[in-house]
Design an enzyme around this catalytic site. Structure first.
Site, PDB file in Angstrom:
ATOM      1  N   LYS A  56      -5.868  39.565  26.238  1.00 43.16           N
ATOM      2  CA  LYS A  56      -6.226  38.800  25.046  1.00 43.16           C
ATOM      3  C   LYS A  56      -5.281  39.199  23.908  1.00 43.16           C
ATOM      4  CE  LYS A  56     -10.307  38.076  22.048  1.00 43.16           C
ATOM      5  NZ  LYS A  56     -11.725  38.443  21.856  1.00 43.16           N
ATOM      6  N   SER A 131     -14.877  34.581  21.645  1.00 41.41           N
ATOM      7  CA  SER A 131     -13.512  34.352  21.241  1.00 41.41           C
ATOM      8  C   SER A 131     -12.481  34.550  22.353  1.00 41.41           C
ATOM      9  CB  SER A 131     -13.175  35.280  20.073  1.00 41.41           C
ATOM     10  OG  SER A 131     -13.239  36.636  20.483  1.00 41.41           O
ATOM     11  N   SER A 155     -17.977  38.026  22.822  1.00 36.95           N
ATOM     12  CA  SER A 155     -16.716  37.326  23.090  1.00 36.95           C
ATOM     13  C   SER A 155     -16.167  37.451  24.498  1.00 36.95           C
ATOM     14  CB  SER A 155     -15.649  37.793  22.114  1.00 36.95           C
ATOM     15  OG  SER A 155     -15.812  37.102  20.909  1.00 36.95           O
TER      16      SER A 155
END
Ligand code: GLN
Length: 454
Positions: A56, A131, A155
């Protein structure tokens, strides 16, 4: 090399539509794969040889771009690697690229990215969740084997639920945050997304554990999670009545969750409901505390030290304000303002300090329940993945996506989302289990048993 080529091929064909990767380290990954093939031939390869991992865009990798999907970090490169990255590389994993996410990990749909939304591979008109949306879709669409995301309030688990993959959040402090872009430091933890529990367990045992660079990491010994994945015996499972009976829960998610609980009961486990009087305080507490921490953490992005600087500045003050105004997106600005407000002298007692007290109540309640039960079960999200654009205008509706995931972060305990069927349209549904602090071994064993029974 063949494994890397396989994923690169998937990335080439699928990423243009799905937008999960912001950058792919094609040559580097292939070069590393050759070296690791050699090590395998010589019998010197590490534990993660052959494991192809995506990161990420909030995890530092030395000499690679890092942007937290924000314009304010335009052209920024990290000078060092996060502890987790160092450990992955030392175990011979291959990092294949950097993944799209909500800006500074703030969001539940991956629409708050300076690089555009990520599309759900099951239905590209739907969100990936957030996210860590890019990280979830990358695993869902077989563009890498494992992704590392971050989980501040769900997330990792929420996008995993929307994409039909496994999302695992360790205990707070189980994994070093050194080199993770900070959102809310007392909540943030690096988590793992994958399609099977063995991969999660193996990666966890490599990245977890004490780190001189992060004083909040626990020194608790790390189990060999991957060597000990057979569940035995009966479990005691509590489910939160207010969650299952919640009117916001969609009928299909309710049905699938109840079915799963009934299956557990039929398999001989104890499944009982508990009353959770604080459910309605979860989101307010979470958003007061995380925005407060974020407003402080994000003050470092001032147009001087990192990435983007506005071109229209006259003096120091306008350099700060213009760089921040032009560099941050709307959601990040909203949270900085909210956080600054709840920390301000006049409102600190009413909001921030009150929220800290409620957090303690939630922690105490959770600890108490987990004295009598092995796990707390609940759905991962109230509904399946929604349409891109559908909830953008309604921020409270968007916050509501996190109602079942923020609990684990407020309490600091480990939690996992596993696939639990789909709705009529084939969109995945997630089922969540939380366990006591540092019981990740138990949680992984039980989750594996559940997935295998299917
Ligand atoms: N969706 C939640 C938020 O916007 C959780 C984010 C996260 O876990 N990073 O804060």
């Amino acid at each position: 090399v063949q494994i890397v080529q396989h994923y690169l091929q998937h990335i080439e064909t699928k990423n243009p539509t799905l937008n999960a990767f912001l950058e792919v380290y094609e040559n580097e990954a292939l070069e590393r794969a050759k070296l690791i093939d050699q090590k395998i031939a010589e019998g010197t390869a590490g534990k993660l040889a052959g494991m192809v991992i995506g990161l990420k865009d909030v995890i530092c990798y030395a000499n690679h771009a890092l942007q937290a999907s924000s314009k304010i970090l335009d052209s920024f490169q990290s000078q060092f690697s996060a502890t987790v990255v160092e450990r992955l590389l030392a175990a011979d994993a291959i990092i294949i690229g950097r993944q799209n996410c909500d800006e500074f990990a703030m969001g539940s749909s991956n629409e708050n990215s300076a690089f555009g939304a990520v599309c759900n591979a099951q239905d590209t008109t739907c969100v990936a969740g957030g996210s860590s949306g890019g990280s979830a879709v990358a695993v869902q669409a077989a563009m890498c084997m494992v992704s590392l995301g971050s989980d501040t309030g769900g997330s990792v688990r929420q996008p995993a639920g929307f994409c039909g993959v496994i999302g695992f959040k360790p205990t707070y402090g189980r994994v070093s945050r050194y080199g993770l872009v900070a959102y809310a430091s007392s909540f943030d933890i690096i988590g793992i997304l994958a399609k099977n529990i063995d991969a999660v367990a193996l990666v966890l045992e490599v990245i977890a554990g004490g780190d001189a660079w992060d004083s909040t990491v626990s020194q608790e010994p790390i189990a060999q999670y991957s060597q000990n994945l057979a569940w035995q015996g009966k479990a005691r499972i509590a489910y939160i009545r207010e969650a299952i009976e919640n009117e916001a829960l969609s009928p299909t998610v309710r049905t699938q969750t109840e079915k799963r609980l009934a299956d557990l009961r039929a398999a001989g486990h104890t499944v009982e409901s508990v009353d959770f009087p604080y459910l309605k305080y979860l989101l307010p507490t979470y958003y007061v505390l995380t925005t407060a921490e974020a407003s402080s953490n994000l003050s470092r992005f001032d147009g001087v030290r990192y990435g983007f600087r506005s071109a229209n500045t006259k003096d120091l003050a306008s350099l700060y304000t213009k760089s921040r105004s032009e560099g941050f997106g709307a959601e990040v600005k909203r949270r900085i303002m909210l956080g600054t407000f709840v920390l301000s002298a006049g409102f600190y007692e009413a909001y921030y300090s009150k929220a800290q007290k409620v957090r303690r109540l939630i922690q105490d309640w959770t600890k108490e329940v987990l004295k009598n039960y092995d796990f707390i079960a609940l759905p991962t999200t109230p509904d399946v993945a929604f349409k891109i654009g559908e909830k953008r205008a309604n921020i409270l509706q968007m916050f509501w996506e996190d109602v079942f995931t923020v609990h684990a972060n407020l309490a600091g305990i480990p939690a996992i989302s596993i696939p639990n069927g789909t709705n009529e349209a084939g969109l995945p549904i997630g089922f969540q289990l939380m366990a006591g602090a540092f019981e990740e071994g138990k949680l992984l064993r039980f989750a594996k048993g559940l997935l295998e029974r299917e």
